[in-house]
Scaffold this motif. Structure first.
Motif, PDB file in Angstrom:
ATOM      1  N   LEU A   1       0.838  -1.199   0.000  1.00  0.00           N
ATOM      2  CA  LEU A   1       0.000   0.000   0.000  1.00  0.00           C
ATOM      3  C   LEU A   1       0.876   1.254   0.000  1.00  0.00           C
ATOM      4  O   LEU A   1       1.874   1.323   0.729  1.00  0.00           O
ATOM      5  CB  LEU A   1      -0.880  -0.014   1.245  1.00  0.00           C
ATOM      6  CG  LEU A   1      -1.926   1.087   1.373  1.00  0.00           C
ATOM      7  CD1 LEU A   1      -3.084   0.844   0.412  1.00  0.00           C
ATOM      8  CD2 LEU A   1      -2.465   1.143   2.821  1.00  0.00           C
ATOM      9  N   ASP A   2       0.480   2.249  -0.822  1.00  0.00           N
ATOM     10  CA  ASP A   2       1.189   3.539  -0.811  1.00  0.00           C
ATOM     11  C   ASP A   2       0.617   4.371   0.342  1.00  0.00           C
ATOM     12  O   ASP A   2      -0.290   5.181   0.167  1.00  0.00           O
ATOM     13  CB  ASP A   2       0.995   4.258  -2.153  1.00  0.00           C
ATOM     14  CG  ASP A   2       1.837   5.524  -2.264  1.00  0.00           C
ATOM     15  OD1 ASP A   2       2.195   6.094  -1.206  1.00  0.00           O
ATOM     16  OD2 ASP A   2       2.131   5.943  -3.400  1.00  0.00           O
TER      17      ASP A   2
ATOM     18  N   ALA B   1       2.862  -2.102  -7.685  1.00  0.00           N
ATOM     19  CA  ALA B   1       3.667  -1.437  -6.657  1.00  0.00           C
ATOM     20  C   ALA B   1       5.087  -1.144  -7.150  1.00  0.00           C
ATOM     21  O   ALA B   1       5.704  -0.153  -6.754  1.00  0.00           O
ATOM     22  CB  ALA B   1       3.720  -2.304  -5.400  1.00  0.00           C
ATOM     23  N   GLY B   2       5.569  -1.991  -8.032  1.00  0.00           N
ATOM     24  CA  GLY B   2       6.955  -1.833  -8.477  1.00  0.00           C
ATOM     25  C   GLY B   2       7.126  -0.939  -9.683  1.00  0.00           C
ATOM     26  O   GLY B   2       8.264  -0.680 -10.115  1.00  0.00           O
ATOM     27  N   ALA B   3       6.024  -0.440 -10.220  1.00  0.00           N
ATOM     28  CA  ALA B   3       6.109   0.330 -11.467  1.00  0.00           C
ATOM     29  C   ALA B   3       6.532   1.775 -11.201  1.00  0.00           C
ATOM     30  O   ALA B   3       6.117   2.381 -10.214  1.00  0.00           O
ATOM     31  CB  ALA B   3       4.752   0.310 -12.167  1.00  0.00           C
ATOM     32  N   ARG B   4       7.332   2.303 -12.108  1.00  0.00           N
ATOM     33  CA  ARG B   4       7.653   3.746 -12.066  1.00  0.00           C
ATOM     34  C   ARG B   4       6.388   4.548 -12.374  1.00  0.00           C
ATOM     35  O   ARG B   4       6.068   5.515 -11.724  1.00  0.00           O
ATOM     36  CB  ARG B   4       8.705   4.056 -13.138  1.00  0.00           C
ATOM     37  CG  ARG B   4      10.090   4.314 -12.665  1.00  0.00           C
ATOM     38  CD  ARG B   4      10.998   4.682 -13.834  1.00  0.00           C
ATOM     39  NE  ARG B   4      10.697   3.936 -15.054  1.00  0.00           N
ATOM     40  CZ  ARG B   4      10.212   4.496 -16.147  1.00  0.00           C
ATOM     41  NH1 ARG B   4      10.000   5.785 -16.196  1.00  0.00           N
ATOM     42  NH2 ARG B   4       9.946   3.758 -17.223  1.00  0.00           N
ATOM     43  N   GLY B   5       5.695   4.133 -13.428  1.00  0.00           N
ATOM     44  CA  GLY B   5       4.423   4.761 -13.797  1.00  0.00           C
ATOM     45  C   GLY B   5       3.440   3.652 -14.122  1.00  0.00           C
ATOM     46  O   GLY B   5       3.818   2.669 -14.777  1.00  0.00           O
ATOM     47  N   ALA B   6       2.205   3.777 -13.659  1.00  0.00           N
ATOM     48  CA  ALA B   6       1.214   2.715 -13.906  1.00  0.00           C
ATOM     49  C   ALA B   6      -0.170   3.328 -14.067  1.00  0.00           C
ATOM     50  O   ALA B   6      -0.483   4.367 -13.474  1.00  0.00           O
ATOM     51  CB  ALA B   6       1.201   1.716 -12.748  1.00  0.00           C
ATOM     52  N   TYR B   7      -0.985   2.679 -14.884  1.00  0.00           N
ATOM     53  CA  TYR B   7      -2.355   3.133 -15.127  1.00  0.00           C
ATOM     54  C   TYR B   7      -3.312   1.954 -14.997  1.00  0.00           C
ATOM     55  O   TYR B   7      -2.991   0.834 -15.420  1.00  0.00           O
ATOM     56  CB  TYR B   7      -2.498   3.713 -16.540  1.00  0.00           C
ATOM     57  CG  TYR B   7      -1.748   5.012 -16.743  1.00  0.00           C
ATOM     58  CD1 TYR B   7      -2.381   6.234 -16.559  1.00  0.00           C
ATOM     59  CD2 TYR B   7      -0.403   5.000 -17.107  1.00  0.00           C
ATOM     60  CE1 TYR B   7      -1.694   7.429 -16.739  1.00  0.00           C
ATOM     61  CE2 TYR B   7       0.302   6.192 -17.290  1.00  0.00           C
ATOM     62  CZ  TYR B   7      -0.352   7.403 -17.111  1.00  0.00           C
ATOM     63  OH  TYR B   7       0.329   8.578 -17.280  1.00  0.00           O
TER      64      TYR B   7
END
Ligand code: SF4
Length: 716
Positions: free
Chosen positions: A237-238, A283-289
């Protein structure tokens, strides 16, 4: 560029929400189509776009008004046709009240048409009975977006942002068939191993994905809950984002805490390991959609399903952050603008609420009428269609740009209700199945023959420009509304027919609203400015990325919405053991009324098919190419079998572009989402049998208004 000029006119495709850039060059009554470099399509077009000009001079084109007399449609003058309509509507309203007349719009209408249609219904007719076919497409995502973010814009970021993402999760979307040029925006994520497709079918889009998750139809909400559970349980979780930019996490978690991935695996068929892997991937992505579409929305729990996937995006801190986000992929050409300017039952221009006193006062001021004269919100699309001809329902309906006899759920019931009307009017370019039932049919202009604005799936306002003159006896929908308004006693000038004049009025009506177009002008659009709403002033650059500083709720925070899995409204059982789902093929658009009239497209895919796993077909005594019937509790659809080894054995798929006994919507379930009122197109209980085994009379015949009118004529 003026009509008749041989130089190309820069414009956009007539079909889907991608609104690909194209250039049209006049060529003897039609136009040559060429792709044009534009961010949405990068110079590409799909087969529908390439062949779109075929309809301009097609033999199927309506070129004169038609009025039904003696049970048949006959050519008429425009004056006669409009006089007949005005007289019948006036008489029916005098006898039954204002709500005796309904208006039905479409998500392909320009912003100007959608705006004028809403104004016409509320001011010239004084009816509350107006809604549109976008209710069937985008309303669940709109409701979920508003609940989560305080405002709904399909993609609150330019679609070109997607190129840099590590991970893109597509939920219930098949752009490889619906909008192929969009795939270029997914290639970056695919190259980095991060394109994830959630779809019960192994669609052409799923074929290109790095990961395909195939939940049972009607369980993608549960899958989102499992991914959310894994996100929290695995420490992904962020927390900083959740604490700083959101509200409602604890209440949401009280439900999600029960959906550990192994439990969700039993509901969806997607392994717990795959759910955890998706949580780690995000969670590991630099950018995600996370992007949702009709597969998530078209359920009786469509709003909750979209909310669940928005919750996933919020848990990973994606919305409102540059390079990440949540978006809805709109389908119809003006699916975005069409839901902003007042053709919805509960809405006024600028994405204002009809029930809001301040909104009524503002818009009534622009229209020059008393706010108290504006009707209250009316019925939603299916409820409106379901009420036609009933004792307390509308007695007449005007349909602009929609083919509800094919595209509405439980379509035999809808065809029967159309047949029960005292008076039906359609404005269309071809004699669609709905137009064929009408008392008056009005031939209207196509995209290449008129100016108008559209708003694409990223909220960018576009100018579609006139390239050629229409045939002599063809008029714009705007002319139709202006001509009728005058005949219904409206003051001169209240209903202009010039698109730019209407857009100027729309700008004033939208000023200060959520979808504020007041700073958009035709001049700025002609100059090629990229204007994403809101654009609150003519020197404002527009808002390509929403929510970067704050969400649109008063406290600036996004909301987690607590939702639970309930499953399809009609689960399979011993009598109907399969789950039927519906969708599209590359060559056809919506009900197919236009694309079935294009020889290249009709030739490539002339009829529906029934897609099923070979074992499922074999158990029913069927093989590839056999004609089969899929039955539900509401009707039956018959088409050739296509055996597809990647299909789930418990699912049968039927495309929805075809008429008559091949209408997929003969079987669909009109169970409505309680918030968006969107029907459950995507799943119903069904069975498959060889076509010859269907007892006579089981397969529903298309509705016939002609015979109904003849009966009525005979009675009178
Ligand atoms: S993807 Fe959509 S907008 Fe583009 S050419 Fe095809 S139908 Fe037209």
């Amino acid at each position: 560029m003026d009509a008749g000029d041989e130089a190309p006119t820069d414009t956009h495709c007539p079909y889907c929400a991608l609104q690909c850039g194209m250039a049209l060059t006049p060529a003897g009554g039609t136009v040559d189509v060429a792709p044009r470099s534009f961010p949405a399509n990068g110079g590409g077009l799909c087969q529908k776009g390439w062949t779109s000009a075929s309809l301009l001079d097609s033999p199927a084109r309506l070129t004169t008004p038609l009025v039904r007399t003696g049970g048949e449609l006959h050519p008429a003058t425009w004056d006669d046709a409009l006089d007949v309509i005005a007289a019948r509507l006036t008489a029916l309203q005098a006898e039954h009240g204002h709500d005796a007349v309904a208006v039905f719009g479409g998500g392909g209408l320009t912003n100007e048409k959608a705006y004028l249609l809403g104004k016409f219904a509320r001011v010239a007719l004084g009816t509350a009975q107006i809604d549109y076919n976008g209710r069937f497409c985008m309303s669940s995502a709109a409701a979920a977006g508003k609940a989560a973010f305080g405002a709904d814009r399909g993609m609150p970021f330019p679609m070109t942002d997607l190129a840099d993402a590590d991970v893109i999760v597509l939920v219930g979307s098949n752009p490889a068939e619906t909008m192929p040029p969009f795939l270029q925006h997914l290639q970056g994520a695919a190259a980095r191993g991060g394109l994830v497709v959630v779809d019960p079918r192994r669609t052409p889009t799923a074929e290109q994905a790095n990961v395909h998750l195939a939940p049972a139809p009607g369980t993608d909400l549960a899958l989102a809950l499992g991914v959310l559970h894994a996100t929290v349980a695995e420490g992904l979780l962020d927390g900083t984002y959740v604490a700083g930019r959101t509200a409602g996490f604890d209440e949401m978690w009280r439900t999600v805490a029960r959906y550990w991935p192994e439990h969700v695996e039993r509901i969806t068929g997607v392994s717990a390991a795959d759910q955890r892997a998706l949580a780690h991937r995000l969670a590991g992505a630099r950018g995600a959609y996370v992007l949702t579409a009709r597969g998530a929305e078209q359920h009786a729990t469509g709003v909750d399903t979209v909310s669940a996937w928005i919750n996933v995006a919020l848990a990973h801190g994606l919305p409102g952050r540059a390079g990440s986000g949540y978006g809805c992929l709109t389908g119809q050409g003006n699916g975005q603008g069409g839901r902003e300017h007042g053709q919805k039952a509960d809405q006024l221009p600028g994405y204002r609420a009809l029930a809001d006193p301040a909104a009524r006062e503002h818009v009534a001021g622009v229209w020059g009428v008393d706010p108290d004269s504006l009707p209250a919100p009316g019925r939603s699309a299916y409820e409106l269609l379901d009420a036609l001809g009933e004792p307390d329902g509308p007695k007449a309906m005007l349909v602009f740009g929609s083919n509800v006899a094919v595209s509405a759920p439980r379509s035999q019931r809808v065809a029967d209700r159309l047949g029960a009307l005292d008076f039906l009017v359609t404005a269309d370019v071809v004699l669609s199945e709905t137009a064929a039932m009408a008392d008056v049919v009005l031939p209207v202009t196509q995209w290449a023959e008129e100016d108008g604005t559209m708003t694409n799936l990223e909220g960018r306002v576009l100018l579609r420009r006139k390239a050629i003159d229409p045939p002599d006896e063809v008029r714009s929908d705007l002319d139709v509304l202006a001509g009728l308004a005058e005949r219904l006693g409206q003051p001169a000038g209240r209903f202009p027919a010039d698109p730019e004049a209407i857009f100027t009025e729309l700008r004033a009506a939208s000023a200060g609203g959520v979808a504020d177009y007041s700073g958009v002008t035709y001049e700025r659009l002609r100059d090629g400015e990229a204007l994403h709403w809101p654009v609150p002033a003519t020197d404002h650059p527009g808002t390509p990325r929403l929510f970067l500083d704050a969400f649109a709720h008063d406290d600036g925070r996004a909301r987690f919405v607590a939702v639970d899995h309930t499953g399809p409204a009609e689960p399979p059982d011993a009598e109907f053991p399969l789950q039927a789902t519906t969708g599209r093929v590359l060559q056809h658009y919506q009900s197919g009324a236009q694309t079935r009239a294009v020889p290249e497209l009709a030739g490539a895919v002339p009829e529906a098919h029934i897609e099923v796993h070979p074992d499922t077909a074999a158990r029913a005594g069927l093989g590839a190419g056999d004609r089969a019937t899929v039955e539900s509790r509401r009707g039956a659809v018959t088409a050739p079998v296509r055996c597809v080894a990647s299909m789930r054995p418990d699912v049968v798929f039927v495309p929805f572009h075809f008429p008559g006994g091949q209408r997929a919507n003969l079987i669909t379930n009109p169970a409505l989402d309680p918030t968006s009122r969107m029907p459950e197109f995507k799943v119903c209980a069904a069975r498959i049998v060889p076509a010859a085994d269907v007892p006579a009379g089981t397969v529903s015949a298309p509705g016939s208004r002609t015979s109904d009118r003849q009966d009525k004529d005979g009675e009178s």
